[in-house]
Design an enzyme around this catalytic site. Structure first.
Site, PDB file in Angstrom:
ATOM      1  N   GLN A 129      55.627  12.492  34.212  1.00  0.00           N
ATOM      2  CA  GLN A 129      54.564  11.155  32.992  1.00  0.00           C
ATOM      3  C   GLN A 129      52.772  11.186  33.786  1.00  0.00           C
ATOM      4  O   GLN A 129      52.892  11.046  35.233  1.00  0.00           O
ATOM      5  CB  GLN A 129      55.388   9.965  34.082  1.00  0.00           C
ATOM      6  CG  GLN A 129      54.554   8.903  33.584  1.00  0.00           C
ATOM      7  CD  GLN A 129      55.133   7.269  34.084  1.00  0.00           C
ATOM      8  OE1 GLN A 129      54.452   6.576  35.353  1.00  0.00           O
ATOM      9  NE2 GLN A 129      55.851   6.454  33.249  1.00  0.00           N
ATOM     10  N   TYR A 211      47.554  -0.433  33.839  1.00  0.00           N
ATOM     11  CA  TYR A 211      47.131   0.893  33.515  1.00  0.00           C
ATOM     12  C   TYR A 211      46.217   1.001  32.272  1.00  0.00           C
ATOM     13  O   TYR A 211      46.297   0.368  31.590  1.00  0.00           O
ATOM     14  CB  TYR A 211      48.020   2.010  34.133  1.00  0.00           C
ATOM     15  CG  TYR A 211      48.798   2.063  35.938  1.00  0.00           C
ATOM     16  CD1 TYR A 211      47.800   1.329  36.654  1.00  0.00           C
ATOM     17  CD2 TYR A 211      49.724   2.301  35.609  1.00  0.00           C
ATOM     18  CE1 TYR A 211      48.406   0.752  37.818  1.00  0.00           C
ATOM     19  CE2 TYR A 211      50.617   1.561  36.748  1.00  0.00           C
ATOM     20  CZ  TYR A 211      49.678   1.243  38.025  1.00  0.00           C
ATOM     21  OH  TYR A 211      50.094   0.509  39.222  1.00  0.00           O
ATOM     22  N   LEU A 330      66.224  -3.292  37.524  1.00  0.00           N
ATOM     23  CA  LEU A 330      67.319  -3.855  38.142  1.00  0.00           C
ATOM     24  C   LEU A 330      68.349  -3.278  37.653  1.00  0.00           C
ATOM     25  O   LEU A 330      69.120  -4.751  37.219  1.00  0.00           O
ATOM     26  CB  LEU A 330      67.094  -5.527  37.983  1.00  0.00           C
ATOM     27  CG  LEU A 330      65.883  -5.702  39.028  1.00  0.00           C
ATOM     28  CD1 LEU A 330      65.534  -7.942  38.911  1.00  0.00           C
ATOM     29  CD2 LEU A 330      66.407  -5.608  40.415  1.00  0.00           C
ATOM     30  N   ARG A 353      64.764   2.172  42.442  1.00  0.00           N
ATOM     31  CA  ARG A 353      64.678   1.533  43.520  1.00  0.00           C
ATOM     32  C   ARG A 353      66.036   2.291  43.718  1.00  0.00           C
ATOM     33  O   ARG A 353      66.049   2.366  45.302  1.00  0.00           O
ATOM     34  CB  ARG A 353      64.194   0.794  43.631  1.00  0.00           C
ATOM     35  CG  ARG A 353      63.076   0.072  43.337  1.00  0.00           C
ATOM     36  CD  ARG A 353      62.965  -1.426  43.767  1.00  0.00           C
ATOM     37  NE  ARG A 353      61.276  -1.716  43.827  1.00  0.00           N
ATOM     38  CZ  ARG A 353      60.653  -1.819  42.584  1.00  0.00           C
ATOM     39  NH1 ARG A 353      61.193  -1.276  41.767  1.00  0.00           N
ATOM     40  NH2 ARG A 353      59.040  -1.973  42.656  1.00  0.00           N
TER      41      ARG A 353
END
Length: 399
Positions: A129, A211, A330, A353
């Site tokens: 990325q 960003y 999630l 995560r």
């Protein structure tokens, strides 16, 4: 240094379509999550993507032993694709002093042994990325609080579409002038060329999470009055120019995707309708996927995360803009990911995560869904008895 990089690039180009080390496990056809999907020159064996996750552990932008361990672990996870963390295209574009970079020979060379090890022992397609932090640059690493590092304390000058700080009370970033815009465009293109030499299978352009490219898109951060600000068409202009530069610099047979924040979660900010228009413009330019995340451009955002809370964004982009969409956020349970793909809400599911917590998440998902998954032959013996076909047809013998 230059000759070493050239020799390595030649070897990687020759082996670009080879995937030694292990075997491709056939899918059972019973699971949508474990069905293949093709992007240009290569096929993903399943729809699980390892989301790019910053490690804040580089030194002067250079990958090191931590990245070797981290990426090596994820490369044998059984996922369909691994995307390397947000990688700055210039030093001032780092979020933190520990962010990975790909802006010179040294940062490129640091990734060579890691990529060579992955290619030797894994079949996984690898993307990287490309990113620029914009006004959120010069921050402490998360475990040191994540706040702005003043220039006098080792920080650096941030650049942005407008001289508007991320937080009230922070010094304003420098507004990019035409020379600065050209510099950033060229930096993205140069990093794309380095990624190609490294043998990356794909690129993802980071236009999310507050960003630089997201800052151009959002009226919260973009207060320009020239052709790069104001109307939606103008706010899209620079991110589209960057995408065009990256697409032109990267081999045509390898895909380029874009990560977006589908909404700022702030009234009057960037939203899903504008995201769909952005995705439509990207489709015209040959984008291969859109990863639908959200937020990050303003501390005023109000988010109440629940399982799969960003999936509707991916669904809206997929069906309204007619592009491949990656859902992220999630997604933690195999049957949850299966439902997303099976019901056409997204084309792939990115695990972040959850795969740091369980680096064998794809194995466990395959076991749950009755599918098969690729694994290195060194691990074939570990499949539990009730999942003896987890890795497909394998051989294990002793005397």
């Amino acid at each position: 240094m230059e000759s070493i990089l050239q020799e390595s690039a030649i070897r990687r180009e020759e082996k670009h379509m080879e995937r030694p080390g292990g075997k491709i496990a056939p899918t059972t056809g019973r699971s949508a999550l474990f069905s293949p999907i093709t992007f240009r020159s290569f096929a993903l064996q399943n729809r699980i993507v390892v989301s790019p996750m910053c490690q804040y552990s580089a030194e002067l932008g250079q990958a090191n032993e931590w990245h070797f361990i981290h990426l090596g672990t994820l490369a044998v996870s059984g996922a369909g694709m691994l995307i390397i963390e947000a990688t700055a295209v210039e030093p001032d574009g780092r979020i933190t002093p520990g962010c990975l970079g790909l802006w010179d020979d040294a940062t490129e060379a640091a990734l060579v042994p890691i990529m060579e090890a992955i290619r030797k022992h894994s079949q996984i397609p690898v993307a990287i990325q490309l990113a620029h932090a914009g006004r959120k640059a010069s921050s402490h690493v998360p475990w040191k609080g994540g706040q702005l590092i003043p220039i006098g304390d080792g920080g650096w000058q941030a650049f942005a579409p407008s001289a508007v700080p991320h937080r009230t009370g922070e010094p304003a970033p420098h507004e990019l002038d035409r020379k600065g815009l050209a510099r950033v465009r060229e930096a993205f293109a140069a990093s794309a060329k380095r990624a190609a030499r490294l043998g990356m299978d794909a690129l993802e352009v980071h236009a999310a999470h507050g960003y630089l490219l997201h800052e151009f898109l959002s009226p919260i951060a973009n207060h320009r009055t020239d052709e790069y600000g104001g109307s939606l068409e103008n706010r899209l202009r620079f991110p589209l120019e960057v995408f065009d530069a990256v697409r032109a610099a990267f081999p045509d047979d390898r895909p380029v995707g874009v990560k977006v924040s589908a909404t700022d979660w702030v009234e009057g900010g960037w939203d899903v309708a504008q995201t769909i228009e952005f995705a439509r413009e990207l489709r015209k330019r040959g984008v291969d996927w859109i990863t639908a995340s959200s937020g990050g451009v303003s501390p005023l955002q109000r988010i109440s995360p629940t399982p799969g809370y960003q999936v509707p964004f991916a669904q809206a982009i997929k069906h309204s803009a007619k592009v491949n969409a990656i859902a992220v956020g999630l997604i933690t349970e195999p049957r949850q990911a299966e439902e997303i793909i099976a019901n056409g809400r997204a084309d792939l599911a990115a695990i972040a995560r959850g795969i740091l917590y369980d680096a064998r998440w794809p194995w466990h998902a395959a076991a749950t869904l009755g599918a098969t998954v690729a694994a290195p032959p060194q691990y074939w013996r570990c499949a539990p008895q009730e999942y003896r076909n987890l890795f497909g047809e394998t051989v294990s013998g002793f005397r």
